[in-house]
Design an enzyme around this catalytic site. Structure first.
Site, PDB file in Angstrom:
ATOM      1  N   LEU A   1     -22.734 -56.955  -1.369  1.00  0.00           N
ATOM      2  CA  LEU A   1     -24.155 -57.079  -1.657  1.00  0.00           C
ATOM      3  C   LEU A   1     -24.583 -56.081  -2.734  1.00  0.00           C
ATOM      4  O   LEU A   1     -24.289 -54.886  -2.635  1.00  0.00           O
ATOM      5  CB  LEU A   1     -24.954 -56.836  -0.371  1.00  0.00           C
ATOM      6  CG  LEU A   1     -26.434 -57.190  -0.371  1.00  0.00           C
ATOM      7  CD1 LEU A   1     -26.642 -58.688  -0.546  1.00  0.00           C
ATOM      8  CD2 LEU A   1     -27.093 -56.713   0.924  1.00  0.00           C
TER       9      LEU A   1
ATOM     10  N   SER B   1     -17.343 -55.430   2.039  1.00  0.00           N
ATOM     11  CA  SER B   1     -18.653 -55.608   2.644  1.00  0.00           C
ATOM     12  C   SER B   1     -18.962 -57.104   2.810  1.00  0.00           C
ATOM     13  O   SER B   1     -18.163 -57.838   3.381  1.00  0.00           O
ATOM     14  CB  SER B   1     -19.711 -54.888   1.800  1.00  0.00           C
ATOM     15  OG  SER B   1     -20.932 -54.783   2.491  1.00  0.00           O
ATOM     16  N   GLN B   2     -20.085 -57.570   2.297  1.00  0.00           N
ATOM     17  CA  GLN B   2     -20.415 -58.994   2.396  1.00  0.00           C
ATOM     18  C   GLN B   2     -19.301 -59.866   1.821  1.00  0.00           C
ATOM     19  O   GLN B   2     -19.054 -60.980   2.281  1.00  0.00           O
ATOM     20  CB  GLN B   2     -21.738 -59.258   1.674  1.00  0.00           C
ATOM     21  CG  GLN B   2     -22.182 -60.699   1.640  1.00  0.00           C
ATOM     22  CD  GLN B   2     -23.529 -60.868   0.967  1.00  0.00           C
ATOM     23  OE1 GLN B   2     -24.570 -60.644   1.576  1.00  0.00           O
ATOM     24  NE2 GLN B   2     -23.529 -61.252  -0.303  1.00  0.00           N
TER      25      GLN B   2
ATOM     26  N   ASP C   1     -19.740 -45.190   8.418  1.00  0.00           N
ATOM     27  CA  ASP C   1     -20.075 -46.153   7.372  1.00  0.00           C
ATOM     28  C   ASP C   1     -21.555 -46.090   7.000  1.00  0.00           C
ATOM     29  O   ASP C   1     -21.923 -46.053   5.829  1.00  0.00           O
ATOM     30  CB  ASP C   1     -19.694 -47.567   7.842  1.00  0.00           C
ATOM     31  CG  ASP C   1     -19.977 -48.630   6.812  1.00  0.00           C
ATOM     32  OD1 ASP C   1     -21.163 -48.983   6.632  1.00  0.00           O
ATOM     33  OD2 ASP C   1     -19.032 -49.119   6.170  1.00  0.00           O
TER      34      ASP C   1
ATOM     35  N   HIS D   1     -20.495 -46.058   3.370  1.00  0.00           N
ATOM     36  CA  HIS D   1     -20.264 -47.457   3.008  1.00  0.00           C
ATOM     37  C   HIS D   1     -19.956 -47.659   1.527  1.00  0.00           C
ATOM     38  O   HIS D   1     -19.076 -48.445   1.177  1.00  0.00           O
ATOM     39  CB  HIS D   1     -21.482 -48.303   3.392  1.00  0.00           C
ATOM     40  CG  HIS D   1     -21.249 -49.771   3.242  1.00  0.00           C
ATOM     41  ND1 HIS D   1     -20.374 -50.474   4.049  1.00  0.00           N
ATOM     42  CD2 HIS D   1     -21.760 -50.679   2.362  1.00  0.00           C
ATOM     43  CE1 HIS D   1     -20.361 -51.740   3.687  1.00  0.00           C
ATOM     44  NE2 HIS D   1     -21.185 -51.894   2.659  1.00  0.00           N
TER      45      HIS D   1
END
Length: 394
Positions: free
Chosen positions: A121, A187-188, A320, A375
């Site tokens: 993202l 991630s995404q 994270d 993250h």
């Protein structure tokens, strides 16, 4: 390594390995800790198995900790063992140049499969320059592609739309890689990658590395969430996400509210389908959710497609700060009381809905639980690369 030697690189610990270079555990699991399950929730410590890369991050612990999975360095010809047995370097010098070139190309590390990266993202390919550099340094000549699609704000588009776009970009790369590719989703992007694998019956992905990805969904008040939905808290975001309007935003596609399970199952156009928690749409158009009768047969197809991979590597950690709960990166998630249940307690594992249990049973599931990494630092963190990603990029 680009130079063939019968010993592991200095940066790779080799506890339990014998001094003669015959093999041993390269990277071992961290000691048992609450919520980690000995390195990754739901995956037990197991005897070493030749030919399988080590999946676990070696946190502080005894040097003789048993391996979760192990790899063995191959028995190399004496002349390739450098100076450990004496005369190796001299022996190489006397080989004819053409023969030396052939031996170097045939040696382990002489060539590597392409690596394809799908960003997360609000990211773009430029954010992965450190990871590119790590790969090029440890695996010279590797073709590394960060797919340049749905960058920055465009990453908020519905995930099935993104999956279709990434599929078109990935297909020609795979077609030109006879020995397959490695696929890394951050991630995404980790969810997008899993959807790609499920819906591409002819993919040739060797290892799928899921880097800090919300594989079981997201449920938490993070800075990202507050910026995207300033008028909503996690407790009431379901009112937006579980509507047709909300499902047009990527983060709502994997919003998993444990207090509104039925709404999630009936409204989630992406994650509930990908996890096979809800019947699939018509198989004629797997990238959308049309108003068509459910087709249970697609369940088996998507599962078999995913199971074409040889390794699934799950990476995440307690610091994270974005993936919530962080165990979602390792297929753990909240129950109705917001108590985290690890992977083996999840229905998708117990029922083996999309192949997670099968992957573990055949020794194809590995992972790292790494503390101290935020993250946005996962893809630029050198120790994470060395211990959790590099061993799988064969």
């Amino acid at each position: 390594m680009s130079v063939p030697r019968g010993v592991p690189p200095p940066s790779t610990p080799k506890p339990g390995g014998d001094p003669g270079g015959r093999g041993g555990c390269v990277v071992c699991v961290c000691p048992h800790a609450p919520g980690l399950g000995g390195g990754i929730p739901g995956v037990p410590r197991a005897p070493g198995r030749a030919g399988v890369p080590p999946p676990a991050f070696p946190l502080e612990g005894p040097a003789d900790a048993p391996c979760l999975l192990s790899t063995h360095w191959p028995q190399m010809p004496p002349a390739w063992r450098g100076t450990r047995r004496g005369g190796g370097a001299v022996a190489l010098a006397f080989l004819p140049p053409l023969l030396l070139l052939v031996l170097l190309l045939a040696a382990p590390g002489g060539s590597y499969r392409p690596v394809v990266i799908v960003h997360g993202l609000f990211d773009s390919p430029s954010d992965f320059r450190h990871l590119r550099a790590f790969i090029n340094e440890s695996h010279p000549g590797t073709e590394v592609t960060v797919l340049d699609l749905f960058d920055r704000g465009a990453s908020l588009r519905p995930l099935w739309v993104q999956v279709e776009g990434f599929r078109r970009a990935l297909a020609p790369i795979m077609a030109n890689a006879a020995d397959g590719v490695h696929l890394l989703g951050y991630s995404q992007g980790g969810l997008i990658c899993r959807a790609l694998l499920a819906t591409m019956p002819d993919h040739n992905v060797r290892s799928f590395i899921s880097l800090a990805a919300p594989q079981m969904g997201q449920y938490g008040d993070t800075d990202y969430l507050k910026w995207l939905f300033p008028r909503h808290m996690k407790s009431n975001l379901y009112r937006l996400c579980y509507t047709p309007l909300g499902q047009g935003v990527s983060i709502c596609n994997y919003w998993n509210d444990p207090h509104h399970r039925e709404l999630y199952l009936n409204s989630s156009d992406f994650l509930a389908l990908l996890n096979d928690e809800r019947l699939h749409p018509n198989a004629s158009d797997p990238y959308r959710v049309p108003a068509a009768p459910a087709n249970p047969s697609l369940t088996a197809d998507w599962k078999q497609n995913l199971l074409r991979i040889q390794s699934l590597v799950l990476i995440g950690g307690p610091d994270d700060g974005v993936i919530t709960p962080w165990q979602s990166s390792l297929f753990g998630f909240y129950d109705a009381n917001e108590t985290v249940r690890e992977m083996r307690a999840q229905a998708v594992y117990l029922q083996d809905t999309f192949g997670l249990k099968t992957l573990e049973a055949r020794g194809a599931l590995g992972g790292c639980a790494v503390p101290g990494v935020g993250h946005t630092a996962w893809h630029s963190h050198r120790p994470v690369y060395e211990r959790c990603i590099r061993p799988w990029l064969t």
